[in-house]
Design a protein around this motif. Structure first.
Motif, PDB file in Angstrom:
ATOM      1  N   ARG A 245       0.832  -1.211   0.000  1.00 19.68           N
ATOM      2  CA  ARG A 245       0.000   0.000   0.000  1.00 19.68           C
ATOM      3  C   ARG A 245       0.867   1.261   0.000  1.00 19.68           C
ATOM      4  NH1 ARG A 245      -2.929  -2.765   4.115  1.00 19.68           N
ATOM      5  NH2 ARG A 245      -2.231  -1.235   5.646  1.00 19.68           N
ATOM      6  N   MET A 246       1.953   1.246   0.774  1.00 20.97           N
ATOM      7  CA  MET A 246       2.803   2.438   0.826  1.00 20.97           C
ATOM      8  C   MET A 246       3.458   2.718  -0.523  1.00 20.97           C
ATOM      9  SD  MET A 246       4.632   2.460   4.599  1.00 20.97           S
ATOM     10  CE  MET A 246       5.301   0.794   4.524  1.00 20.97           C
ATOM     11  N   ILE A 247       3.929   1.672  -1.199  1.00 19.45           N
ATOM     12  CA  ILE A 247       4.560   1.878  -2.497  1.00 19.45           C
ATOM     13  C   ILE A 247       3.540   2.353  -3.520  1.00 19.45           C
ATOM     14  CG2 ILE A 247       5.782   0.783  -4.413  1.00 19.45           C
ATOM     15  CD1 ILE A 247       7.174  -1.010  -2.433  1.00 19.45           C
TER      16      ILE A 247
ATOM     17  N   MET B 203      22.799   7.588  -3.680  1.00 21.67           N
ATOM     18  CA  MET B 203      21.370   7.889  -3.688  1.00 21.67           C
ATOM     19  C   MET B 203      21.019   8.840  -2.544  1.00 21.67           C
ATOM     20  SD  MET B 203      20.413   6.063  -6.279  1.00 21.67           S
ATOM     21  CE  MET B 203      18.622   6.096  -6.120  1.00 21.67           C
ATOM     22  N   GLN B 204      20.024   9.683  -2.784  1.00 15.66           N
ATOM     23  CA  GLN B 204      19.578  10.667  -1.785  1.00 15.66           C
ATOM     24  C   GLN B 204      18.143  10.371  -1.384  1.00 15.66           C
ATOM     25  OE1 GLN B 204      19.827  14.727  -3.093  1.00 15.66           O
ATOM     26  NE2 GLN B 204      18.972  15.559  -1.193  1.00 15.66           N
ATOM     27  N   LEU B 205      17.896  10.307  -0.076  1.00 14.69           N
ATOM     28  CA  LEU B 205      16.558  10.025   0.436  1.00 14.69           C
ATOM     29  C   LEU B 205      15.631  11.212   0.174  1.00 14.69           C
ATOM     30  CD1 LEU B 205      14.733   8.087   2.103  1.00 14.69           C
ATOM     31  CD2 LEU B 205      15.463   9.349   4.136  1.00 14.69           C
ATOM     32  N   THR B 206      14.455  10.942  -0.420  1.00 13.30           N
ATOM     33  CA  THR B 206      13.488  12.000  -0.707  1.00 13.30           C
ATOM     34  C   THR B 206      12.128  11.763  -0.052  1.00 13.30           C
ATOM     35  OG1 THR B 206      12.849  10.875  -2.769  1.00 13.30           O
ATOM     36  CG2 THR B 206      14.563  12.580  -2.921  1.00 13.30           C
ATOM     37  N   GLU B 207      11.875  10.560   0.409  1.00 17.77           N
ATOM     38  CA  GLU B 207      10.581  10.295   1.054  1.00 17.77           C
ATOM     39  C   GLU B 207      10.698   9.084   1.961  1.00 17.77           C
ATOM     40  OE1 GLU B 207       5.877   9.272  -0.011  1.00 17.77           O
ATOM     41  OE2 GLU B 207       7.447   8.974  -1.523  1.00 17.77           O
ATOM     42  N   LYS B 208       9.986   9.156   3.091  1.00 19.61           N
ATOM     43  CA  LYS B 208       9.889   8.017   3.997  1.00 19.61           C
ATOM     44  C   LYS B 208       8.433   7.869   4.432  1.00 19.61           C
ATOM     45  CE  LYS B 208      11.068   6.549   8.716  1.00 19.61           C
ATOM     46  NZ  LYS B 208      11.851   6.843   9.938  1.00 19.61           N
ATOM     47  N   ARG B 209       7.950   6.646   4.424  1.00 25.55           N
ATOM     48  CA  ARG B 209       6.609   6.344   4.926  1.00 25.55           C
ATOM     49  C   ARG B 209       6.710   5.153   5.876  1.00 25.55           C
ATOM     50  NH1 ARG B 209       2.025   7.337   0.264  1.00 25.55           N
ATOM     51  NH2 ARG B 209       3.094   9.012  -0.869  1.00 25.55           N
TER      52      ARG B 209
ATOM     53  N   TRP C 254       6.235  -1.116   9.558  1.00 26.04           N
ATOM     54  CA  TRP C 254       6.843  -1.357   8.256  1.00 26.04           C
ATOM     55  C   TRP C 254       7.311  -0.020   7.696  1.00 26.04           C
ATOM     56  CZ3 TRP C 254       7.905  -6.118   6.565  1.00 26.04           C
ATOM     57  CH2 TRP C 254       7.174  -7.195   7.091  1.00 26.04           C
ATOM     58  N   CYS C 255       8.364  -0.064   6.881  1.00 32.59           N
ATOM     59  CA  CYS C 255       8.979   1.169   6.386  1.00 32.59           C
ATOM     60  C   CYS C 255       9.109   1.151   4.869  1.00 32.59           C
ATOM     61  CB  CYS C 255      10.369   1.335   7.020  1.00 32.59           C
ATOM     62  SG  CYS C 255      11.201   2.889   6.612  1.00 32.59           S
ATOM     63  N   MET C 256       8.959   2.311   4.246  1.00 33.70           N
ATOM     64  CA  MET C 256       9.192   2.503   2.814  1.00 33.70           C
ATOM     65  C   MET C 256      10.089   3.699   2.631  1.00 33.70           C
ATOM     66  SD  MET C 256       6.901   3.999  -0.225  1.00 33.70           S
ATOM     67  CE  MET C 256       7.773   5.536   0.082  1.00 33.70           C
ATOM     68  N   LEU C 257      11.118   3.584   1.797  1.00 40.29           N
ATOM     69  CA  LEU C 257      12.026   4.686   1.516  1.00 40.29           C
ATOM     70  C   LEU C 257      12.075   4.944   0.014  1.00 40.29           C
ATOM     71  CD1 LEU C 257      15.035   3.669   3.818  1.00 40.29           C
ATOM     72  CD2 LEU C 257      13.185   5.264   4.361  1.00 40.29           C
ATOM     73  N   ARG C 258      12.070   6.235  -0.356  1.00 38.67           N
ATOM     74  CA  ARG C 258      12.220   6.605  -1.757  1.00 38.67           C
ATOM     75  C   ARG C 258      13.488   7.422  -1.930  1.00 38.67           C
ATOM     76  NH1 ARG C 258       7.525  10.016  -4.436  1.00 38.67           N
ATOM     77  NH2 ARG C 258       8.826  11.840  -4.105  1.00 38.67           N
ATOM     78  N   PHE C 259      14.270   7.074  -2.939  1.00 36.73           N
ATOM     79  CA  PHE C 259      15.542   7.731  -3.195  1.00 36.73           C
ATOM     80  C   PHE C 259      15.576   8.300  -4.618  1.00 36.73           C
ATOM     81  CE2 PHE C 259      16.323   4.458  -0.049  1.00 36.73           C
ATOM     82  CZ  PHE C 259      17.139   5.083   0.888  1.00 36.73           C
TER      83      PHE C 259
ATOM     84  N   SER D 165      10.866  -1.259  -0.019  1.00 37.73           N
ATOM     85  CA  SER D 165      10.127  -1.586   1.201  1.00 37.73           C
ATOM     86  C   SER D 165      10.288  -3.080   1.438  1.00 37.73           C
ATOM     87  CB  SER D 165       8.655  -1.168   1.078  1.00 37.73           C
ATOM     88  OG  SER D 165       8.030  -1.210   2.356  1.00 37.73           O
ATOM     89  N   GLY D 166       9.534  -3.593   2.429  1.00 37.67           N
ATOM     90  CA  GLY D 166       9.678  -4.994   2.795  1.00 37.67           C
ATOM     91  C   GLY D 166      10.492  -5.181   4.063  1.00 37.67           C
ATOM     92  N   PHE D 167      10.729  -4.099   4.801  1.00 33.70           N
ATOM     93  CA  PHE D 167      11.548  -4.140   6.009  1.00 33.70           C
ATOM     94  C   PHE D 167      10.931  -3.254   7.082  1.00 33.70           C
ATOM     95  CE2 PHE D 167      13.022  -0.977   3.027  1.00 33.70           C
ATOM     96  CZ  PHE D 167      13.131   0.168   3.777  1.00 33.70           C
ATOM     97  N   TYR D 168      11.443  -3.375   8.299  1.00 35.55           N
ATOM     98  CA  TYR D 168      10.903  -2.623   9.429  1.00 35.55           C
ATOM     99  C   TYR D 168      11.712  -1.354   9.682  1.00 35.55           C
ATOM    100  CZ  TYR D 168       7.309  -5.860  10.842  1.00 35.55           C
ATOM    101  OH  TYR D 168       6.165  -6.592  10.884  1.00 35.55           O
ATOM    102  N   GLU D 169      11.125  -0.454  10.456  1.00 34.29           N
ATOM    103  CA  GLU D 169      11.791   0.808  10.777  1.00 34.29           C
ATOM    104  C   GLU D 169      13.163   0.583  11.400  1.00 34.29           C
ATOM    105  OE1 GLU D 169       9.194   4.139  12.309  1.00 34.29           O
ATOM    106  OE2 GLU D 169       7.853   2.432  12.656  1.00 34.29           O
TER     107      GLU D 169
END
Length: 311
Positions: free
Chosen positions: A161-163, A292-298, A303-308, A273-277
């Protein structure tokens, strides 16, 4: 005709031998104390175990309060991989043990296939539902149908859902998208419906490859390329991608991301995603080392999602 019928009887017998399953019963040692100390519900723990077991070939699960029962084809089961993945559980004073036996010969996915799942709404813009449950209304920006043959990858899981929510905010028209570990193909389908010019997915499980192709067809996005294998299949791919999606276990991400990044175009976007905080820091350090540079975190239910973005 007798010979023709005999051929199919023999073929069915061979199929039944090849498709035998193990039944694996997971249990938590000292569950009350362990869950209390880690501020988790038992359901949370079983979600994590099911996600990890999926990396070792498991196809379906039955959950009860005190145990989780998983089913895996005997020819696909990697016990050493399962043991290694369970050893990475991010909890103190909590241990998951299991017993293994050969399962009764039946379709263990039958109940899930018949019942399906309730429609999932993402950002009030996208609805994801199975063939048994129609969308609750018709005014959604995007309507995705998933043929419910396996739980993970339907949109019911927090990581999916986050992705999907992040993809809805990206300009994907004309972009080339790579979906690593495509599962049911839901992320590939969303990307295609958002205007991606090319979508390539790959998965280590043959069933997932077939299911991605099937779900792409029923959603009106035929022609999607899907490869069978792990990250090594990218050795046969010469092009680069503008957007890369990887909803995979942390250990697999740590191994695969350096390879995946070699197939990213300049200024590409990567969503993982697929991993925990608790795993965020180690993955963030890896991605920074890869430029890579982090631009978003949910986050959702730990559960955690990172966008780079690649600079």
């Amino acid at each position: 005709m007798v010979g023709f019928s005999l051929f199919f009887i023999i073929l069915q017998c061979i199929f039944n031998i090849l498709m035998r399953y193990y039944q694996v019963i997971f249990k938590i040692t000292s569950p009350e104390k362990a869950v209390e100390d880690n501020t988790l519900s038992i359901g949370d723990v079983w979600d994590i175990v099911a996600s990890l077991a999926g990396e070792a070939g498991f196809e379906s699960f039955e959950q009860e309060d005190d145990q989780l029962t998983g089913y895996v084809q005997t020819t696909l089961f990697d016990q050493s991989l399962l043991d290694g993945l369970l050893a990475t559980l991010p909890f103190e004073d909590l241990q998951v043990t299991y017993t293994l036996k050969e399962a009764e010969d039946k379709n263990w996915n039958a109940a899930w296939e018949e019942e399906g799942f309730d429609p999932i709404i993402v950002n009030n813009r996208c609805v994801i539902h199975d063939i048994h449950h129609p969308a609750p209304r018709e005014d959604f920006e995007m309507d995705i149908t998933i043929d419910a043959r396996q739980a993970f990858g339907t949109g019911t899981h927090e990581t999916t859902r986050m992705i999907v929510g992040s993809l809805l905010d990206l300009p994907l028209k004309g972009k080339r998208v790579l979906d690593c570990g495509c599962g049911t193909g839901i992320l590939s389908i969303v990307a295609a419906k958002l205007g991606a010019s090319k979508v390539l997915g790959y998965d280590i499980d043959e069933w997932s490859v077939r299911n991605t192709q099937h779900n792409a067809e029923i959603n009106g996005v035929p022609g999607m390329d899907v490869l069978l294998g792990d990250v090594s299949v990218l050795e046969t791919v010469t092009e680069t991608f503008d957007v890369v999606l990887a909803n995979i276990n942390r250990n697999i991400l740590m191994h695969d991301l350096p390879i995946i990044c070699k197939h990213m175009a300049g200024h590409a976007t990567l969503i993982i995603s697929g991993f925990y905080e608790e795993d965020e820091a180690i993955l963030l350090n890896l991605m920074v080392s890869l430029g890579m540079q982090l631009t978003e975190k949910r986050t959702d239910n730990r559960w955690c999602m990172l966008r780079f973005e690649r600079g």
